[in-house]
Design an enzyme around this catalytic site. Structure first.
Site, short mmCIF file in Angstrom:
data_model
loop_
_atom_site.label_atom_id
_atom_site.label_comp_id
_atom_site.label_asym_id
_atom_site.label_seq_id
_atom_site.Cartn_x
_atom_site.Cartn_y
_atom_site.Cartn_z
N CYS A 75 0.18 -2.45 -1.37
CA CYS A 75 -0.82 -2.70 -2.40
C CYS A 75 -2.15 -2.02 -2.07
O CYS A 75 -2.77 -2.29 -1.04
CB CYS A 75 -1.02 -4.22 -2.56
SG CYS A 75 -2.50 -4.69 -3.48
N GLY A 76 -2.60 -1.13 -2.94
CA GLY A 76 -3.85 -0.41 -2.71
C GLY A 76 -5.06 -1.32 -2.66
O GLY A 76 -5.98 -1.12 -1.86
N HIS A 77 -5.09 -2.34 -3.52
CA HIS A 77 -6.22 -3.26 -3.53
C HIS A 77 -6.25 -4.09 -2.24
O HIS A 77 -7.32 -4.43 -1.74
CB HIS A 77 -6.14 -4.18 -4.75
CG HIS A 77 -6.20 -3.44 -6.05
ND1 HIS A 77 -7.25 -2.61 -6.37
CD2 HIS A 77 -5.36 -3.39 -7.11
CE1 HIS A 77 -7.04 -2.08 -7.57
NE2 HIS A 77 -5.91 -2.54 -8.03
N CYS A 78 -5.06 -4.43 -1.72
CA CYS A 78 -4.99 -5.16 -0.44
C CYS A 78 -5.51 -4.29 0.70
O CYS A 78 -6.23 -4.76 1.59
CB CYS A 78 -3.55 -5.58 -0.15
SG CYS A 78 -2.80 -6.63 -1.42
#
Length: 529
Positions: A75-78
């Site tokens: 996950c990029g946001h993670c």
């Protein structure tokens, strides 16, 4: 049977009640607890506990205040959150704050995902006193200081208790915006409402007092919430209704409106606050701040703002900055600045001045009055119609030809409303092209697409991307919204059935349009599973 045993037995029979749970032990029946090896230590990475389905129970027992991030490695946001999350853990550890940060690899722990209803990444949940049945959803920012402050206000006082003029003045001097609740009785139920709001409004410093000398210093004779700020009017008072008491919603709106500057410059840092202001009308002044004549207009724009506080939000958009998506939303080019636009974010209707005169305090105020009075007609965006719009299997629609094509009574028209930056739209594009190719020889079926960021329709507004709508042949301007799987075979079944399919669960939510920036540029946006 001794008295201590009887006490323990009674507690087990009745259930343990507390502020974070109702009627049961936070861990459930004792026999259900997983066995933990004696003395086992939960691993840490950069100050953050790394938990599994087995060690979560141990962490809940050992840490009375525990924030847990459910993440996915892909996950990029993670990945963007990770360094801020670790930094927050370091900040709190340095303060010896009684709170611990932890994380769980969601895909590796499907049972925990199911137990806590995690459906998107990252999801953060706050656990108090070992209660795993009623964790609190994390609602704060996604940067280190914001995470730390959100937690501080849950494990410590959310408002400082002010006892004298010197301490009050010192706190006010240290804060750009400060809210003080003046209560003659700190046991009043309105105080609990005030503290509950202070717990979540972490960008504002809060204090409360019952001291008569402080009431006198600030000219108050009854319970009042006062917002002090180092800009614009300097102070705004919120008197409390003696009969109805303090209303959380009314106070929250008051603080949002009066904590904002009369004029806010639009950028990545301020965008979320602008959208959250709950003021429906936004007046935007587009200027090029590298040009002195443009900068000189800001004073007139600010001069016009005070009478409209709470009704119209005044925003400056610098066309020389990275604001192309705002220009696109209003159908503007940078060279058209300076210019004004007003948008109602509930209806998405946009308005432009009709006189084309200079931007002055008088012309800005007059434009606002005309729009609010319903004397200016909204305008609709439309691209120019390409000459070959109907030459490919997927027909190209714009605002100017939409009505003619979509509501043609001799055709069944299936339209994809998309945004160029929308990831869901890009994923389904091959299936849409294949669908158009499959039905290109059906004279009564039209497969089309419309860029909803550059074209607007009078018939309806598009609120997410992609939106798929089917316009069946015949009179009545009937519209059917498609909410099923976005693959070729399901599309085909839908068309062959005349726009009907058996009822199934809806798909994931579409991506939201401007005024919010694209999801991949908004801090804190979650990714769906």
């Amino acid at each position: 049977m001794n008295s201590q045993f009887l006490t323990v037995l009674l507690l087990l029979l009745l259930g343990v009640s507390g502020p974070w749970g109702q009627g049961q032990d936070p861990q459930g029946p004792l026999e259900d607890l997983p066995e933990e090896p004696p003395g086992e230590e939960v691993p840490k990475e950069e100050g953050v506990l790394v938990l599994s389905g087995r060690t979560l129970s141990l962490a809940l027992q050992e840490h009375p205040a525990l924030l847990v991030e459910f993440y996915a490695p892909w996950c990029g946001h993670c990945q963007a959150l990770a360094p801020e999350y670790s930094k927050a853990a370091t900040l709190l550890a340095g303060e010896s704050a009684p709170v611990t940060l932890a994380k769980v690899d969601g895909p590796a722990e499907p049972e925990l995902m199911k137990e806590f209803g995690v459906t998107e990444y990252p999801t953060l949940k706050f656990f108090r006193d070992g209660n795993r049945t009623h964790p609190e959803e994390y609602t704060g920012p996604r940067e280190a200081e914001g995470i730390a402050e959100w937690l501080r206000r849950r494990v410590g006082p959310s408002a400082a208790h002010l006892k004298d003029e010197e301490g009050t003045q010192a706190l006010m001097d240290a804060s750009d915006v400060m809210v003080i609740g003046f209560f003659q009785d700190l046991q009043d139920e309105d105080v609990a409402t005030f503290l509950a709001l202070a717990r979540d409004a972490i960008d504002i410093t809060f204090g409360l007092t019952d001291q008569p000398q402080l009431f006198q210093k600030f000219g108050l004779t009854k319970d009042t919430v006062v917002l002090f700020k180092k800009f614009d009017e300097g102070r705004a008072d919120f008197p409390m209704d003696e009969e109805t008491g303090l209303d959380l919603g009314d106070l929250s709106r008051f603080l949002v409106i009066h904590s904002m500057h009369l004029v806010t410059e639009f950028n990545q840092k301020t965008s979320q606050k602008i959208y959250a202001a709950r003021i429906l009308n936004h007046l935007l002044l587009f200027v090029n701040q590298t040009l002195a004549p443009h900068r000189e207009l800001l004073a007139s724009f600010r001069e016009a703002a005070p009478p409209f506080r709470g009704q119209v939000l005044f925003v400056v958009v610098d066309v020389a900055a990275d604001n192309d998506h705002v220009l696109q939303y209003f159908g503007l080019k940078a060279e058209e600045a300076p210019t004004l636009r007003l948008v109602n974010i509930e209806t998405t209707r946009k308005y432009a001045p009709t006189d084309g005169g200079p931007v002055t305090a008088a012309s800005v105020a007059a434009f606002c009055h005309l729009v609010l009075g319903g004397e200016v007609k909204p305008y609709l965006l439309s691209q120019e119609l390409p000459p070959d719009w109907d030459q490919r299997p997927v027909k190209i629609l714009v605002g100017k030809n939409f009505e003619q094509v979509a509501f043609d009574e001799t055709k069944n028209v299936f339209v994809k409303f998309y945004a160029p930056w929308c990831s869901h739209c890009k994923e389904m594009a091959p299936a849409w092209e294949a669908l158009a190719e499959r039905y290109k020889d059906h004279e009564d079926i039209v497969i089309a697409e419309l860029d909803a960021t550059a074209n607007e329709l009078e018939a309806f507004a598009v609120h997410g991307y992609p939106t798929l709508k089917y316009f069946p042949a015949g009179p009545g301007r009937k519209v059917i919204e498609y909410k099923r799987a976005r693959d070729l075979e399901t599309f085909s079944k839908f068309l062959d059935a005349g726009g009907e399919l058996p009822v199934e669960e809806p798909m994931e939510k579409p991506e939201t349009p401007f005024p919010e920036p694209p999801a991949n540029s908004t801090p804190g946006t979650k990714e769906e599973l």
